[in-house]
Motif scaffolding. Structure first.
Motif, PDB file in Angstrom:
ATOM      1  N   ARG A   1      48.088  38.937  42.697  1.00  0.00           N
ATOM      2  CA  ARG A   1      47.811  38.595  41.294  1.00  0.00           C
ATOM      3  C   ARG A   1      47.727  39.850  40.441  1.00  0.00           C
ATOM      4  NH1 ARG A   1      44.495  34.724  43.575  1.00  0.00           N
ATOM      5  NH2 ARG A   1      42.679  36.082  43.479  1.00  0.00           N
ATOM      6  N   THR A   2      47.030  40.861  40.943  1.00  0.00           N
ATOM      7  CA  THR A   2      46.891  42.121  40.203  1.00  0.00           C
ATOM      8  C   THR A   2      48.256  42.776  40.005  1.00  0.00           C
ATOM      9  OG1 THR A   2      44.671  42.437  41.084  1.00  0.00           O
ATOM     10  CG2 THR A   2      45.781  44.386  40.228  1.00  0.00           C
TER      11      THR A   2
ATOM     12  N   ARG B   1      50.245  40.853  37.393  1.00  0.00           N
ATOM     13  CA  ARG B   1      49.794  41.130  36.014  1.00  0.00           C
ATOM     14  C   ARG B   1      50.296  42.492  35.545  1.00  0.00           C
ATOM     15  NH1 ARG B   1      45.026  38.510  37.798  1.00  0.00           N
ATOM     16  NH2 ARG B   1      44.062  40.494  38.308  1.00  0.00           N
TER      17      ARG B   1
ATOM     18  N   ARG C   1      52.833  43.274  32.442  1.00  0.00           N
ATOM     19  CA  ARG C   1      52.526  44.218  31.355  1.00  0.00           C
ATOM     20  C   ARG C   1      53.638  45.252  31.208  1.00  0.00           C
ATOM     21  NH1 ARG C   1      47.060  44.063  33.122  1.00  0.00           N
ATOM     22  NH2 ARG C   1      47.390  45.957  34.307  1.00  0.00           N
TER      23      ARG C   1
END
Length: 177
Positions: free
Chosen positions: A51-52, A55, A59
């Motif tokens: 998930r990190t 993300r 970005r």
């Protein structure tokens, strides 16, 4: 269903020297529970890391889109064109005999400078490459086959270098804390 399969697989390796004759059903049941908790923890940690990374990649992609939507500065574009093309700066005036040396000049400069470039510098180089490619397409039928093959190899090299930089930058963005 998947969870049950994981439990069964982990139980098989869990008991090592312990056999069904050496343990009670309750002991085996507790061992399975402990292994299931351990596997759940590992799965949750992996999911959190994914998930990190997702993300951060999103970005990076968003920032990249914003950057590419920004128009290139004419003065900076002219300066970059002069640096990369030298005497071949008037791309639209290149002829069948001068287009191949212009590509060679361009790629020599790209190879020499690429490691110090930012993504914005690559945007300028890509713009120059597009102009060269457009002129190449306009002249292609009049270019010698040997020169055309060489130009295509140089075009491929540029794309590979640019893509490599994108992948490297994305990798760094995903790894950043």
């Amino acid at each position: 269903m998947k969870r049950a399969t994981l439990y069964l697989l982990s139980v098989a390796g869990l008991f090592g020297g312990l056999t069904a004759c050496d343990s009670t059903p309750r002991e085996r049941q507790e061992a399975v529970r402990q292994e299931a908790r351990r596997l759940d923890t590992i799965a949750e940690q992996a999911a959190s890391k994914l998930r990190t990374a997702g993300r951060r990649a999103a970005r990076f992609d968003s920032a990249s889109r914003v950057r590419t939507r920004q128009p290139l500065d004419r003065a900076a574009e002219t300066a970059m064109t002069n640096e990369l093309l030298g005497t071949y700066t008037e791309v639209e005036k290149l002829t069948p005999s001068t287009i191949e040396p212009a590509f060679v000049q361009f790629m020599q400069q790209v190879r020499a400078r690429r490691k110090e470039w930012t993504q914005r510098d690559w945007d300028y180089a890509t713009g120059i490459s597009r102009r060269l490619n457009a002129q190449f397409r306009a002249l292609r039928l009049d270019i010698r086959a040997r020169d055309e093959v060489h130009i295509r190899a140089l075009q491929t090299e540029f794309t590979a270098l640019e893509t490599g930089r994108d992948v490297k930058d994305l990798g760094q963005a995903v790894k950043q804390p």
